[in-house]
Design a protein around this motif. Structure first.
Motif, mmCIF file in Angstrom:
data_model
loop_
_atom_site.group_PDB
_atom_site.id
_atom_site.type_symbol
_atom_site.label_atom_id
_atom_site.label_comp_id
_atom_site.label_asym_id
_atom_site.label_seq_id
_atom_site.Cartn_x
_atom_site.Cartn_y
_atom_site.Cartn_z
ATOM 1 N N ALA A 628 -8.455 12.992 0.829
ATOM 2 C CA ALA A 628 -7.929 13.363 -0.607
ATOM 3 C C ALA A 628 -6.664 13.354 -0.744
ATOM 4 O O ALA A 628 -5.607 13.631 -0.008
ATOM 5 N N CYS A 629 -6.253 13.311 -2.150
ATOM 6 C CA CYS A 629 -4.778 13.275 -2.527
ATOM 7 C C CYS A 629 -4.596 14.201 -3.671
ATOM 8 O O CYS A 629 -5.600 14.383 -4.389
ATOM 9 N N GLY A 630 -3.456 14.639 -3.849
ATOM 10 C CA GLY A 630 -3.063 15.542 -5.047
ATOM 11 C C GLY A 630 -1.688 15.221 -5.387
ATOM 12 O O GLY A 630 -1.010 14.135 -5.296
ATOM 13 N N ALA A 666 -12.115 16.846 -1.697
ATOM 14 C CA ALA A 666 -11.452 16.241 -2.769
ATOM 15 C C ALA A 666 -10.182 17.015 -3.306
ATOM 16 O O ALA A 666 -10.292 18.366 -3.052
ATOM 17 N N GLY A 667 -9.499 16.642 -4.112
ATOM 18 C CA GLY A 667 -8.035 17.193 -4.328
ATOM 19 C C GLY A 667 -7.678 16.804 -5.793
ATOM 20 O O GLY A 667 -8.090 15.577 -6.398
ATOM 21 N N ARG A 668 -6.845 17.641 -6.578
ATOM 22 C CA ARG A 668 -6.341 17.356 -7.752
ATOM 23 C C ARG A 668 -4.934 18.352 -7.981
ATOM 24 O O ARG A 668 -5.186 19.381 -7.518
ATOM 25 N N SER A 669 -3.925 17.815 -8.403
ATOM 26 C CA SER A 669 -2.824 18.501 -8.758
ATOM 27 C C SER A 669 -2.451 19.183 -7.287
ATOM 28 O O SER A 669 -2.400 18.617 -6.216
ATOM 29 N N ARG A 670 -2.482 20.504 -7.350
ATOM 30 C CA ARG A 670 -2.145 21.251 -5.988
ATOM 31 C C ARG A 670 -3.168 21.886 -5.368
ATOM 32 O O ARG A 670 -3.315 22.493 -4.518
ATOM 33 N N ASP A 724 -9.216 20.650 -16.135
ATOM 34 C CA ASP A 724 -8.452 21.918 -15.927
ATOM 35 C C ASP A 724 -8.561 22.392 -14.394
ATOM 36 O O ASP A 724 -8.192 23.514 -14.436
ATOM 37 N N CYS A 725 -8.572 21.386 -13.802
ATOM 38 C CA CYS A 725 -8.554 21.913 -12.174
ATOM 39 C C CYS A 725 -9.594 22.849 -11.577
ATOM 40 O O CYS A 725 -9.290 23.505 -10.773
ATOM 41 N N ALA A 726 -10.834 22.828 -12.372
ATOM 42 C CA ALA A 726 -12.009 23.633 -12.055
ATOM 43 C C ALA A 726 -12.829 22.835 -10.880
ATOM 44 O O ALA A 726 -13.212 21.723 -11.038
ATOM 45 N N PRO A 727 -12.894 23.463 -9.630
ATOM 46 C CA PRO A 727 -13.971 22.746 -8.783
ATOM 47 C C PRO A 727 -15.263 22.453 -9.257
ATOM 48 O O PRO A 727 -15.980 23.631 -9.642
#
Length: 963
Positions: A628-630, A666-670, A724-727
């Motif tokens: 995963a990447c962020g 999985a990742g997104r932002s921080r 909105d960075c909601a899992p």
């Protein structure tokens, strides 16, 4: 039996199994239908073939013809019914019914619905229902009016379809709902004189209704008899929820004083005379069914024919003197028979699920027998409602023909046993039904003990056998999010909000290498990227700063190199081995790790382009199973249950143990979310998985716990983050869930379902392949048929599905969608504040105003409907003082409600000298909207409004109440 096989003429492109059925027109014309393509065919007796008569736009589920042929009704899976009027038709003067007219020299493929309306101008729109039609029948014995019995997946109605204006009359709708427990109806049947109607519900219960047709314009019905137990063990979940062709074919049959139902291993035949009783099955030999009965038809009062899931067709003898049922003959069909039609005595047509038809001729069976002494109509001897139990009964193990074996038969074991006797010595004793021959261990001289403690010579009970097979359920293997299988020539490594990443595998045995292609969602911001894969990538992920890739274990092939380099020399085996040992000894000093290789491709750099990417190898034997990447970071999980973190520049970060074997991440932002196994799957194969939500910037755990969002018997199929960075998570049942906070301090979180895609599928085999969630909509690739992933060789077309929580339908129904939006928006707002995403202090007030607008609109609607208590509860969802003032003005006509709203406002917001400032447009630092505790989500009190006027306010800010 003498049988002839031919096609029903129904389109069957994908080879799927569908419930096929027959309908009979006057002039001995036979129709066939069934399937999703809307085809209706007609049997031409000249060539004994079915020809296409009509193709409707929707799937045809039922066809009914009135007794005089002047009305034809066609029911569809959309819940609509189309009626055809032939008022001038006379059956004794016509050689063919006008509905079955086929123009000469017309190709079957040209018979589209548009052309059909030109030839049948008498068609009109019939009654409409909110669920698929299951069965249609016209009441018999009426000449001036046409009453249509409609069975659908929401209930049953009897509608007057004589004219367009008379369709508003619907009878038996409420009564049938009460009798069947507000359950849908599988099918209906009636006596030849319409004196009695039988209805079978989707929960497996049967009801009998007496009819009074003295007044044709207003017939009356009353409940005569009903079951106290289910006669079909498995409940029909409905077409849209995946009920198979057999389940949708279960229908009762009535003949004289006999009523029969399918669903068990033998027909369940009940005698309805003065002495009501069930016919007992006798002489159940090899002719019996080994799987549940699907369809039934009476061949006079002495015989009944049944078809089963095992593809067998069995003929039974009904002995009304002794009330017994005995099988006398059986054959096997090419596929499961879902409907019978008796053209004449001894001549039966059988419709199979895969579109074939069998013509059965029964010989040497029909000997004239004495009719039952009691020939009175049930109208005369059933004067009051009776209840009886013809459901599943407990029987001893010696009764092998009981319906109780359904629960243990072929649910976990695929029984392929045949009825042929073994050759050679005396045939072995037949095993109890429900246990396959593979599960039976032939006894030997050795005494072995099985896993459950039983000896080898004993046959394990069905309960123990099922327990052993359930224990074989394996945990879900690890997978990469939004990727396709490894064995494809071109496959997706990842597809998310950043873009898509595909790899074209090079041809083995050649110098051609694999190529990686990256295309971005915002093509104007970043141009597509393509480069060569030199190490064999198997997993990958896209992030804001770059893409991370990982290979499989790097094999040590020194021995192969030795063979290739030294094999051409004339050496003895002893000399060859000595040279190999010398080479290995020298290579130990420069040995390289044989674990997975990790490669990071940066999109942009401040330095030289040749130095922007980085590469490293994991220790020997450690394989990367997910990545995963962020923003500013990358992560992998490995086969050693390690979570390894890296910076975008290539620095190694923290290493953490996972509590179980990794599943995906999985990742997104921080933010990063990791899923791992907690324990082995449950008995119903439900995966037991835990999650951990990380804040990578501070390397802290935000939330962790069980992934309760996985449905019964399901597994994890996708995870990601919304815009909105909601899992977000989707299980294999197609239910999308969101992780939302459920406490003031943001420490407790709970999975909440936000979309059920099952109801959005056009067919049960369709599904949606998730990509990302953006602005409250699921971006996905719609897949048709049995496809489980998109084709990477061509760009698939994506669609968006608006999120909609599966709330119950409320009253009034027009506010259901608004209520769902209010609940979901409050969840999203509380989550955004808990995660502290974006400029919270500057944006939070504006977001509160948007959410409050939805709540106020719903508040106004409830006040207009007179739902005062519900309106007061909605005030608990408001966030801003101005919203309270608007709500109070809306309730000015009810002074008590307005006062309670004012009290709630001052309860949550302390009184100020200047209370006229509009917080929606004022500075966010205004004292009215300042939070005293940064963990509190929104300044609204917990307590209900009805109690607030009893206590004084202390000005403490509280979290919004959503429910």
């Amino acid at each position: 039996f003498v049988q002839a096989n031919f096609s029903l003429g129904l389109d069957d492109v994908d080879g799927s199994e569908e419930p096929r059925r027959f309908a009979s027109l006057p002039c001995k014309t036979l129709l066939a239908y069934g399937g999703d393509d809307g085809t209706v065919t007609c049997l031409d007796e000249k060539d004994n073939k079915f020809h296409v008569l009509q193709r409707f736009d929707d799937g045809v589920r039922a066809v009914a013809v009135s007794e005089d042929g002047k009305r034809v009704a066609v029911g569809f899976d959309s819940g609509e019914i189309e009626l055809f009027h032939y008022d001038t038709f006379e059956s004794d003067k016509a050689s063919r019914h006008p509905f079955a007219e086929i123009k000469d020299k017309v190709n079957d493929d040209d018979l589209l619905s548009q052309g059909f309306s030109d030839r049948h101008k008498a068609s009109v729109g019939g009654p409409q229902f909110d669920s698929p039609i299951r069965d249609l029948q016209f009441l018999r014995g009426l000449s001036s009016t046409f009453w249509l019995i409609v069975a659908h997946e929401s209930g049953m109605s009897i509608v007057d379809v004589t004219t367009r204006d008379s369709m508003s009359s619907r009878l038996l709708e409420r009564e049938s709902g009460d009798a069947h427990g507000q359950c849908g109806i599988r099918g209906v049947c009636q006596r030849a004189d319409s004196s009695q109607i039988a209805s079978l519900s989707m929960n497996g219960k049967l009801c009998l209704w007496n009819t009074d047709l003295v007044d044709p314009k207003l017939p009356s019905f009353h409940l005569a008899q009903f079951e106290t137990k289910r006669c079909i063990a498995k409940q029909d979940v409905g077409e849209i929820h995946g009920a198979d062709a057999c389940e949708r074919s279960y229908r009762p049959v009535l003949h004289g004083d006999l009523v029969a139902t399918p669903g068990q291993l033998t027909p369940l035949v009940h005698y309805l005379g003065q002495e009501s009783r069930i016919m007992e099955v006798k002489d159940c030999d090899s002719n019996r069914h080994i799987e549940p009965v699907v369809s039934l038809v009476f061949i006079s009062s002495d015989f009944i024919m049944s078809s089963g899931r095992d593809r067998r067709i069995v003929l039974w003898k009904c002995d009304l003197d002794n009330f017994t049922l005995s099988p006398i003959a059986s054959i096997t069909s090419t596929s499961v028979v879902t409907a019978f039609h008796e053209r004449e005595i001894g001549n039966v047509y059988a419709a199979c699920t895969k579109g074939s038809c069998m013509q059965l001729k029964i010989e040497h069976c029909f000997v004239e027998t004495e009719k039952p002494k009691d020939s009175e109509s049930p109208r005369n001897h059933v004067s009051e409602t009776r209840e009886w139990s013809i459901g599943l009964k407990e029987k001893s193990s010696s009764e092998h023909c009981s319906g109780d074996h359904e629960g243990t038969r072929s649910k976990y074991v695929d029984d392929e046993a045949s009825t042929d006797s073994p050759s050679g010595d005396e045939a072995k004793p037949e095993m109890p039904m429900g246990i396959s021959q593979g599960a039976h261990m032939e006894s030997s001289n050795e005494e072995l003990e099985s896993e459950d403690g039983s000896e080898a010579g004993e046959i394990a009970s069905p309960h123990n056998l099922v327990s052993q097979l359930v224990r074989e359920a394996t945990p879900q293997p690890p997978f990469s999010v939004s990727s396709t299988p490894l064995d494809l020539a071109r496959r997706y490594l990842c597809w998310n909000h950043i873009g898509s990443m595909t790899i074209v595998n090079g041809t083995q045995g050649t110098s051609q290498r694999s190529t990686v292609d990256i295309s971005f969602t915002d093509s104007a911001y970043k141009r597509p990227v393509s480069f060569t894969d030199n190490i064999g990538f198997i997993v990958g992920s896209l992030g804001e700063d770059g893409a991370i890739f990982a290979s499989d274990l790097q094999n040590d092939d020194d021995d192969d190199l030795d063979e290739r380099n030294l094999g051409g020399l004339q050496m003895s085996e002893q000399t060859l081995q000595a040279v190999k040992r010398s080479q290995r000894k020298r290579s130990k000093q420069n040995a390289r790790p044989t674990g997975s290789s990790i490669f990071f491709y940066r999109f942009e750099t401040l330095g030289a382009l040749r130095d922007k990417d980085w590469f490293l190898n994991l220790p020997t034997g450690e394989r990367v199973v997910g990545s995963a990447c962020g923003s500013g970071w990358a992560a992998v999980v490995t086969s050693r249950r390690y979570l390894r973190l890296f910076s975008s520049g290539g620095n190694q970060g923290q290493i953490a143990w996972l509590s179980g074997d990794p599943v995906t991440l999985a990742g997104r932002s921080r933010f990063l979310i990791v899923f791992c196994h907690r324990s082995r799957p449950l008995a119903d194969k439900t995966q037991q998985i835990d999650y951990i939500l990380w804040d990578i910037e501070s390397f802290t755990v935000i939330s962790q716990g069980p992934a309760s969002c996985i449905g019964k018997g399901a597994s994890l199929s996708w995870t990601g983050f919304s815009s909105d960075c909601a899992p977000m998570v989707m299980d294999s049942d197609g239910v999308l869930s969101m992780l939302a906070p459920c406490s003031n301090d943001g420490r407790n979180w709970q999975w909440v379902p936000v979309l059920d895609t099952l109801g959005l599928r056009k067919s049960t085999e369709d599904n949606f392949w998730p990509v990302t969630v953006h602005d409250g909509r699921l971006v996905c690739v719609p897949l048709k048929g049995s496809s489980t992933y998109p084709d990477a060789t061509r760009r698939p077309i994506t669609t968006t599905l608006g999120l909609r929580m599966p709330l119950a339908k409320s009253s009034p129904a027009r506010f259901t969608m608004l209520e769902e939006l209010s609940v979901r928006s409050n969840l999203a707002l509380s989550q955004k504040r808990a995660l502290e995403i974006g400029e919270v202090e500057g944006e939070y007030v504006g977001l509160c105003a948007q959410v409050d607008k939805v709540s106020l609109k719903l508040f106004a609607g409830m006040m207009d409907e007179g739902k005062v208590e519900r309106a007061l509860d909605l005030v608990d969802r408001l966030h801003l003082p101005k919203s309270y003032e608007i709500a109070a003005r809306m309730a000015e006509h009810n002074r008590k409600v307005a006062d309670l709203i004012e009290d709630a406002k001052y309860k949550n917001f302390p009184r100020e000298e200047d209370d006229t400032m509009d917080p929606i447009v004022s500075n966010s630092r205004s004292p009215e909207v300042r939070d005293e505790n940064p963990h509190f989500v929104t300044p609204v009190a917990f307590q209900p409004l009805q109690k607030r006027n009893k206590e004084g306010g202390n000005g403490t800010f509280k979290k919004a109440r959503i429910f």
